[in-house]
Design an enzyme around this catalytic site. Structure first.
Site, short mmCIF file in Angstrom:
data_model
loop_
_atom_site.label_atom_id
_atom_site.label_comp_id
_atom_site.label_asym_id
_atom_site.label_seq_id
_atom_site.Cartn_x
_atom_site.Cartn_y
_atom_site.Cartn_z
CG HIS A 148 -2.20 -1.36 1.19
ND1 HIS A 148 -2.98 -1.23 0.78
CD2 HIS A 148 -1.90 -2.13 1.83
CE1 HIS A 148 -3.97 -2.26 0.97
NE2 HIS A 148 -2.89 -3.01 1.83
N GLY B 90 12.33 -20.89 10.17
CA GLY B 90 11.23 -20.18 10.73
C GLY B 90 10.90 -19.33 11.17
#
Length: 185
Positions: A109, A136
């Site tokens: 955005h 991870g």
């Protein structure tokens, strides 16, 4: 057009979007990430959706956006709980390993000088090179480029470009160690 017919048109349009999103979520998250679906069937489902997938995905995989924007090369290992938002193209190079619960985001955005942001998202592609290992819970942000032979530490937030032959960690991810280039690769 009257106010009533405009509201009805908007309602029907949003209802159609919601039905499509529900179908997409069911197919590309609930079914695709299910423990009852073998890895080879997950790959076939991605291919049927228009993805270029030479490797399968792990349990709990979630895909939003278009499967056509997803390109997974051969020898790629995608662990459990990985989420990819493919509003823009996501390319994952050969022999790459993606750890548990990694998040790859492509929607962006725009923000102006006053801090106002646009409601409509635009896509920025994400490119992950060959022989990359992503730990991870790392987050790969829109427009990120991870060159070949890079290690991304667990929990790192990747923005911008990570150059080859390095270990990156932190928020935002910074180069914390050099790696010796491989020979004959």
């Amino acid at each position: 057009m009257t106010v009533s017919s405009e509201a009805s048109s908007t309602f029907l349009s949003r209802l159609g979007e919601d039905v499509f999103q529900a179908f997409h979520h069911t197919v590309f998250t609930s079914i695709l990430g299910s423990a009852f679906v073998p890895r080879v069937a997950r790959r076939a489902l991605l291919l049927a959706g228009g993805a270029h997938a030479e490797s399968g995905v792990g349990l709990g995989f979630s895909l939003s956006g278009s499967p056509r924007n997803l390109n997974i090369a051969s020898g790629v290992y995608i662990n459990g709980g990985v989420s990819i938002e493919a509003i823009a193209p996501v390319t994952i190079g050969t022999d790459t390993a993606i750890g548990m619960q990694v998040l790859i985001i492509t929607s962006h955005h725009e923000i102006d000088e006053s801090g106002a942001w646009t409601a409509e998202a635009t896509g920025r592609p994400v490119t992950i090179g060959k022989r990359v290992w992503i730990g991870g819970r790392a987050t790969i942000l829109p427009g990120a480029v991870i060159e070949d032979d890079v290690v991304v530490a667990a929990g790192a937030v990747v923005a911008g470009r990570l150059e080859s032959h390095g270990v990156y960690g932190g928020v935002p991810a910074k180069r914390i160690r050099e790696l010796t280039p491989r020979t004959g690769v």
